[in-house]
Design a protein around this motif. Sequence first.
Motif, PDB file in Angstrom:
ATOM      1  N   UNK A 104       0.825  -1.205   0.000  1.00  9.94           N
ATOM      2  CA  UNK A 104       0.000   0.000   0.000  1.00  9.94           C
ATOM      3  C   UNK A 104       0.859   1.256   0.000  1.00  9.94           C
ATOM      4  N   UNK A 105       2.029   1.163   0.591  1.00 10.83           N
ATOM      5  CA  UNK A 105       2.972   2.285   0.520  1.00 10.83           C
ATOM      6  C   UNK A 105       3.355   2.512  -0.936  1.00 10.83           C
ATOM      7  N   UNK A 106       3.701   1.435  -1.612  1.00 18.81           N
ATOM      8  CA  UNK A 106       4.111   1.527  -3.017  1.00 18.81           C
ATOM      9  C   UNK A 106       2.996   2.063  -3.911  1.00 18.81           C
ATOM     10  N   UNK A 107       1.745   1.633  -3.664  1.00 19.04           N
ATOM     11  CA  UNK A 107       0.624   2.073  -4.496  1.00 19.04           C
ATOM     12  C   UNK A 107       0.422   3.577  -4.422  1.00 19.04           C
ATOM     13  N   UNK A 108       0.524   4.119  -3.214  1.00 22.40           N
ATOM     14  CA  UNK A 108       0.330   5.554  -3.037  1.00 22.40           C
ATOM     15  C   UNK A 108       1.460   6.340  -3.704  1.00 22.40           C
TER      16      UNK A 108
END
Length: 290
Positions: A104-108
């Motif tokens: 989710x860090x990467x997606x943002x």
Amino acid sequence: MKDMAGQIAVITGAGGGLGRAHALALAKRGVKIVVNDLGNAQGVVDEITAAGGEAVADSTDISDRAAAAAMVEAAVERWGRIDILVNNAGILRDKSFAKMDLGDFDKVIAVHLTGSVNCTKAAWPYMVEQGYGRILMTTSASGIYGNFGQSNYGAAKSGLVGLMNVLAIEGAKKGIKVNSLAPTAFTQMTDGLITEEAAAVLGPETVAPAAEFLVSPDAPTGVILGAGGGVFAVSEMREAAPVSLGQDATAEGIEGRWAEISDLSDSHHLAAAFEQTRLYVETAAAGEDA
């Protein structure tokens, strides 16, 4: 402001909320709009055309570099140029850092930061060639000041300020101005995060004037402008007056003079990184001569 009629703008995440407000406001000024969104792009296009404006829908995922480039190229093929890029698209995946899945860090990061890089990289050569361009990053108070549960979002939004700082310098002699908008507004993305009382004041349309100004012909460059509820304020990074410790340049020396080193009463803004370097060298030399 100077007339903007006939200019070409690509606005990402413009199917609702802030992006829609920006698109409608610029379209009223005669700007032709590429409404980019994974959802309701056509609905916003229909609003613009019904009011006599010109717009096209685009469903590109801006985290896809090749697709982002194709979106910009299509705009140039259609209208001959690109004058304005508003990097607005974003998502939230809030959780405390301890509980956050790094996916989710990467997606943002991929949408907010890398997506803005992808679109800007695609538009940049056209703006350089035509000697004119206006690029708007969308940052946030979470990136400037921090906010619990938004390490991914805050990192992305802070990164956009760093990107703006560099591109404002690199674009200065090429007729390209680059700014950042720090909005506070009630949108689908902030639903549940803002009280009903605040939401009644913070409509996306109250932020749009800031976006219009920051992409206008006479816009400043390298500016972070906060906006919401018809209220506007500039934020900037500032540095305290440098302190030379001389022979006492140790951790203990820093501790002993921490009140002086951290005193921001005589702070200043630095235009570029090497201005800091020059200032430190001069301060060190003055300390040795004292």
